[in-house]
Design a protein around this motif. Sequence first.
Motif, PDB file in Angstrom:
ATOM      1  N   ASP A 187      -6.081   0.737  -4.416  1.00  0.00           N
ATOM      2  CA  ASP A 187      -4.834   1.189  -4.863  1.00  0.00           C
ATOM      3  C   ASP A 187      -4.061   0.690  -5.794  1.00  0.00           C
ATOM      4  O   ASP A 187      -4.352  -0.611  -6.174  1.00  0.00           O
ATOM      5  N   TRP A 202      -7.503  15.213   2.568  1.00  0.00           N
ATOM      6  CA  TRP A 202      -7.675  15.165   3.823  1.00  0.00           C
ATOM      7  C   TRP A 202      -6.853  16.330   4.778  1.00  0.00           C
ATOM      8  O   TRP A 202      -5.823  16.671   4.107  1.00  0.00           O
ATOM      9  N   ASP A 238      -1.027  11.933  -2.861  1.00  0.00           N
ATOM     10  CA  ASP A 238      -0.304  11.738  -1.612  1.00  0.00           C
ATOM     11  C   ASP A 238       0.252  12.981  -0.860  1.00  0.00           C
ATOM     12  O   ASP A 238       0.595  12.702   0.262  1.00  0.00           O
ATOM     13  N   TRP A 240      -3.789   6.301   7.319  1.00  0.00           N
ATOM     14  CA  TRP A 240      -2.291   6.058   6.822  1.00  0.00           C
ATOM     15  C   TRP A 240      -1.273   7.116   7.342  1.00  0.00           C
ATOM     16  O   TRP A 240      -0.430   6.699   7.966  1.00  0.00           O
ATOM     17  N   CYS A 264      -7.265   4.988  -6.379  1.00  0.00           N
ATOM     18  CA  CYS A 264      -6.161   5.664  -5.885  1.00  0.00           C
ATOM     19  C   CYS A 264      -5.108   4.906  -6.596  1.00  0.00           C
ATOM     20  O   CYS A 264      -5.016   3.749  -6.921  1.00  0.00           O
ATOM     21  N   LYS A 304     -10.785   1.574  -0.556  1.00  0.00           N
ATOM     22  CA  LYS A 304      -9.808   2.345  -1.116  1.00  0.00           C
ATOM     23  C   LYS A 304      -8.720   1.597  -2.009  1.00  0.00           C
ATOM     24  O   LYS A 304      -8.177   0.784  -1.463  1.00  0.00           O
ATOM     25  N   ASN A 341       0.005   0.710  -6.863  1.00  0.00           N
ATOM     26  CA  ASN A 341       1.256   1.654  -6.372  1.00  0.00           C
ATOM     27  C   ASN A 341       2.377   1.399  -7.098  1.00  0.00           C
ATOM     28  O   ASN A 341       3.600   1.831  -6.480  1.00  0.00           O
ATOM     29  N   ARG A 380       9.046  -0.105  -5.222  1.00  0.00           N
ATOM     30  CA  ARG A 380       8.457  -0.261  -4.061  1.00  0.00           C
ATOM     31  C   ARG A 380       8.287  -1.582  -3.533  1.00  0.00           C
ATOM     32  O   ARG A 380       7.343  -2.153  -2.840  1.00  0.00           O
ATOM     33  N   TRP A 415      -8.825   9.271  -4.619  1.00  0.00           N
ATOM     34  CA  TRP A 415      -7.684  10.056  -3.717  1.00  0.00           C
ATOM     35  C   TRP A 415      -6.701  10.811  -4.721  1.00  0.00           C
ATOM     36  O   TRP A 415      -6.085  10.359  -5.505  1.00  0.00           O
ATOM     37  N   ASP A 456      -6.026   1.803   6.551  1.00  0.00           N
ATOM     38  CA  ASP A 456      -5.306   1.818   5.394  1.00  0.00           C
ATOM     39  C   ASP A 456      -4.284   0.659   5.414  1.00  0.00           C
ATOM     40  O   ASP A 456      -4.434  -0.234   5.948  1.00  0.00           O
ATOM     41  N   ASP A 457      -3.258   0.730   4.572  1.00  0.00           N
ATOM     42  CA  ASP A 457      -2.269  -0.241   4.227  1.00  0.00           C
ATOM     43  C   ASP A 457      -1.632  -0.851   5.780  1.00  0.00           C
ATOM     44  O   ASP A 457      -1.677   0.035   6.766  1.00  0.00           O
ATOM     45  N   TRP A 472      -8.126  -0.485   3.227  1.00  0.00           N
ATOM     46  CA  TRP A 472      -7.376  -0.320   1.947  1.00  0.00           C
ATOM     47  C   TRP A 472      -7.069  -1.525   1.118  1.00  0.00           C
ATOM     48  O   TRP A 472      -6.849  -2.388   1.980  1.00  0.00           O
ATOM     49  N   GLY A 517      -1.111   5.682  -5.620  1.00  0.00           N
ATOM     50  CA  GLY A 517      -0.280   6.544  -5.057  1.00  0.00           C
ATOM     51  C   GLY A 517      -0.692   7.845  -5.148  1.00  0.00           C
ATOM     52  O   GLY A 517       0.115   8.681  -5.594  1.00  0.00           O
ATOM     53  N   GLY A 518      -1.859   8.279  -4.854  1.00  0.00           N
ATOM     54  CA  GLY A 518      -2.547   9.444  -4.954  1.00  0.00           C
ATOM     55  C   GLY A 518      -3.308   9.354  -6.287  1.00  0.00           C
ATOM     56  O   GLY A 518      -3.860   8.530  -6.765  1.00  0.00           O
TER      57      GLY A 518
HETATM   58  C1  GLA Z   1      -0.289   4.873  -1.684  1.00  0.00           C
HETATM   59  C2  GLA Z   1      -1.520   5.771  -1.308  1.00  0.00           C
HETATM   60  C3  GLA Z   1      -1.543   6.098   0.113  1.00  0.00           C
HETATM   61  C4  GLA Z   1      -1.289   4.973   1.002  1.00  0.00           C
HETATM   62  C5  GLA Z   1      -0.193   4.110   0.694  1.00  0.00           C
HETATM   63  C6  GLA Z   1      -0.204   2.760   1.398  1.00  0.00           C
HETATM   64  O1  GLA Z   1       0.859   5.464  -1.426  1.00  0.00           O
HETATM   65  O2  GLA Z   1      -1.696   6.700  -2.258  1.00  0.00           O
HETATM   66  O3  GLA Z   1      -2.535   6.956   0.240  1.00  0.00           O
HETATM   67  O4  GLA Z   1      -2.524   4.194   1.186  1.00  0.00           O
HETATM   68  O5  GLA Z   1      -0.223   3.793  -0.657  1.00  0.00           O
HETATM   69  O6  GLA Z   1       0.936   2.049   1.290  1.00  0.00           O
END
Ligand code: GLA
Length: 717
Positions: A457, A552, A526, A315, A504, A455, A459, A422, A523, A345-346, A390, A506-507
Motif C-alpha cells: 500500500d 471484493w 477502496d 480490512w 495498492c 498487499k 497511503n 493520515r 486493488w 490487512d492493516d 498488508w 488507498g485503492g
Molecule cells: C488503504 C487501502 C485499504 C486498507 C487501508 C488500511 O486505504 O486501500 O484497502 O488496506 O489502507 O489502512
Amino acid sequence: MPLISRSPATGVWLLTTPRTSYALRIDDTGAPCHVAWGPRLTPAEADSLAGPFEEPVSSFEGRPAVGEELPVDGGTRYGPPSLQVRYADGSRAFEWEPVGHRVDDSVPGVAELVLEFRDRVFPLSVALHYRVRADTDVIERWTVLRNDGGRHVDLLRADSAAWTLPPLADYRLSHVTGQWSAETRLRRERLPHGETVLTSRRGITSHHANPWTMLDDGTADEDRGRVWSTALAWSGSWRITVQRTPDGRAGLTGGVGHEGTRVPLGPGEEFTTPVSAGLFTDGGFGAASRAWHGYVRAHVLRHAGETAPVLYNSWEATGFDVTEAGQLALAERAARLGVELYVVDDGWFGARRSDRAGLGDWTPAPDRFPRGLRPLSDAVHRLGMRFGVWVEPEMVNPDSDLYREHPDWVLHLPGRRRTELRNQLVLNFARRDVADWAFAWLTRLVAEHRVDFLKWDMNRVFGESGRPGPEDGGDRVWTRYVHHLYGVLDRLREAHPELRIETCSGGGGRVDLGILARTDQAWTSDNTDAVDRLGIQRGFSQVYPARVMSAWVTDVPNQLTRLTVPLRFRFHVAMAGLLGVGGDLTRWSEEELAEAAGLVARYKEIRHLVQHGEQYRIGDPYGDGPSAVQYVAADGSEAVVLAFGASPRHGTPRVPLRLRGLPAGARFRDTETGAVHHATVLTEYGLDVRLPGGDWASSLLHLQRVPDGDAGDRAGS
Ligand code: GLA
C-alpha cells in the motif's frame, strides 16, 4: 514483412505490427520526424507518404508544433518541448545531429530500432528507442539521454516520446479523472485547441488522473472507429500534454515529472525514460482496450498465465482491530466459502491500533500476535489457503520507533513544517539506505512468516519534497524514488519467486504499466459499493485487464455509501475481475454463507474466461436498460456474460443485449439451463436478458460452444 525496415530511396523507417504501421524519417536538418501511424502500409506506400520537407508559411511560424518524434526546445520551435535542456553555462537548446542507428532483431518476434543523435555543440547524446513485436500492435518507445561531458546538465523536461496523429476532421480525447474512492471516471471530451495537460504532481500515479490517452475523430464508439492510444509506464509524478494546434493538428508528449521537476544529469550520467507505449486500432474503444489487455498480459505482467486465487481481505471486517483469534475465525469461514488466499490487512504490527501510530515498526504486535505471525500463517496454510499480509513500506507515523530513530529519513525541507496526511509522512525511498532497509525487513517478513502475498500500500501523496542531499533530494527525488521502489519490488520478487504482490495506494492510486511490470494485481478502489464499482471498473478496463482488477464482496449497507444491494449482485460485479471477499464473515448468516460458497464455486468455473479471455463492454452501466461485461475465450469456444440492471422502470422498452465476439454460425449451450443459442442470433439480434427483478438485479450466463454436428438438446434463441 520484417518488423523494422528502412527505405533506401527515402530513408523512411517502417515499423510493422500485426495490423498497423508506424513510419518516421530524419529530415534535412537532422531531426527525427513523424511520417505515419495507422493501418498497415507496404514500404512503397509508406514512402509515398513522405512528402517534401515543408517550409514555414510565414516568418511567424517555425518548425511545426506537431510532427516531430521528440520536439526539442531549440531553434524555431514553439510547441511544448519533449526535451528541454539547460547546460552548465546556463544556455539551453538541443540541435539534432544524427550519429547512427541500430536495429536489433536477434530475438524472433521482437525488434528494436535505436536512432542515435547528439547535440551539435554540447556533449549530450540522445537515443530514441522503438520496440515492436509480432504479436501486438503496441509500439514501445523510450529515450536515453547521456551526458558525455565533464559538467552537469539539467534536463528540464525529458519526455519518453511524442506521438503525432494524422490530420483528422475533429479530435476527441478519452481519459480518466477521479479521486480517492472514485477512481477511473471515464471522460470523453472534444479536444480543445491549445494545450491540455494531464498530470500528477503527487509523486504517485494518482487517483486523479491516469497516464493514458485515447484520441479519435469524435465518431468512434465501443465497436467501430479508429483510435490512437498511449500509456506511460511510470508510477511517480508525470505529465502528458495533448496539443491541438491552430492549424488543426493534434499530438501529445509525455513523460516523468510535473513542471519544474528537472532531471539532473551529472558528468557521464545517463537517464533512461520510462516506456511510452502507443497503439492504433480500427475497432473502436473496445478493440483498443482488448489490445491493451493482451499486451499487458503478454508483455507487462510476469505471471499473467496463472489463475489468480479467490482472496479474502480482513480490512472492512476488522479495521485496525486485528487479533490472532479474530483472524482465525474469519479464515475458517473464508476457507468454507472456497477462498484460496487469506490476507491480513492493516493493524498486525507495532503499535498500530489506529492510523495514528506504528507505521514503520514492522514487527508483529506482541499483544495481538505474541508468537509472531507464524501460527496464523501456519493455520491459514493448514486450511488450504495461501497467506498474505498488508504492508506500507514507504510510510512512517511520527509516533513510531522508526521515526524517533530516523527523523531524517522522511521527505522534508529543512526548517519547514512536515505536513502529515493520515497522520503519516513519506519515507524518502530515493535514499539508498531507506530502500535497503525496506528490502531487508520485507524479505525477512516473507521468509520468516511464510508469506505468499503482499498487499503493498501507499497511503499518502508527497509533500515538502526536494531536500536534503544532492544524491537523493533536490529534483532527483522524483525519479530516483520510483527507481528505488521498482528496485525493491524487483529484488523481492527475485528473492521469492513464488511471492505475488498487489499494488495498492488507498485503492487505485498507483496503477500503471510501470508498477504492473512488478506486481501481479491491483486493488482497484477502496470504494467497494458494487454500484459505484460498475463505473470504476468501466474506467479501469479501458487499458488495464480484468486479470489485475481486484474486487471484493463486502457487507451492506456499504461502509462508504450506505447502499444495500443483493449479495448476488455484489458477487457478479466482483466476478468481473479478480474475485475477493471482504465482508465480516462472522456476521453472515448460514444462508448467506451458502449462497456465497455457491457463487465462489461458480466463479471458479468461469474465471479462466474473465482472467484470460477477451473483454467486451456492452451498454451503459448507469443507463435505462441492463448493461453487461462479456469475456470470450481466445479460441471462441466459450463465453461468460455478467449482466447488471439498475432499478426497473415499468414500461421501459426491453432492448436485447447484443453479445460480441462469438463466431458466426456457431451454437452455444447455456451451462446452467442447457438451452442452446445461435451465436448469430445472440450477436446480431441480441439476448433478451431477463433479470430476476427488483433493484440491482444481475445474472451470469456461461456459454459453451456446441460441437458442429451435435444436435444440441434444447432450443434457446
Ligand atoms: C488503504 C487501502 C485499504 C486498507 C487501508 C488500511 O486505504 O486501500 O484497502 O488496506 O489502507 O489502512
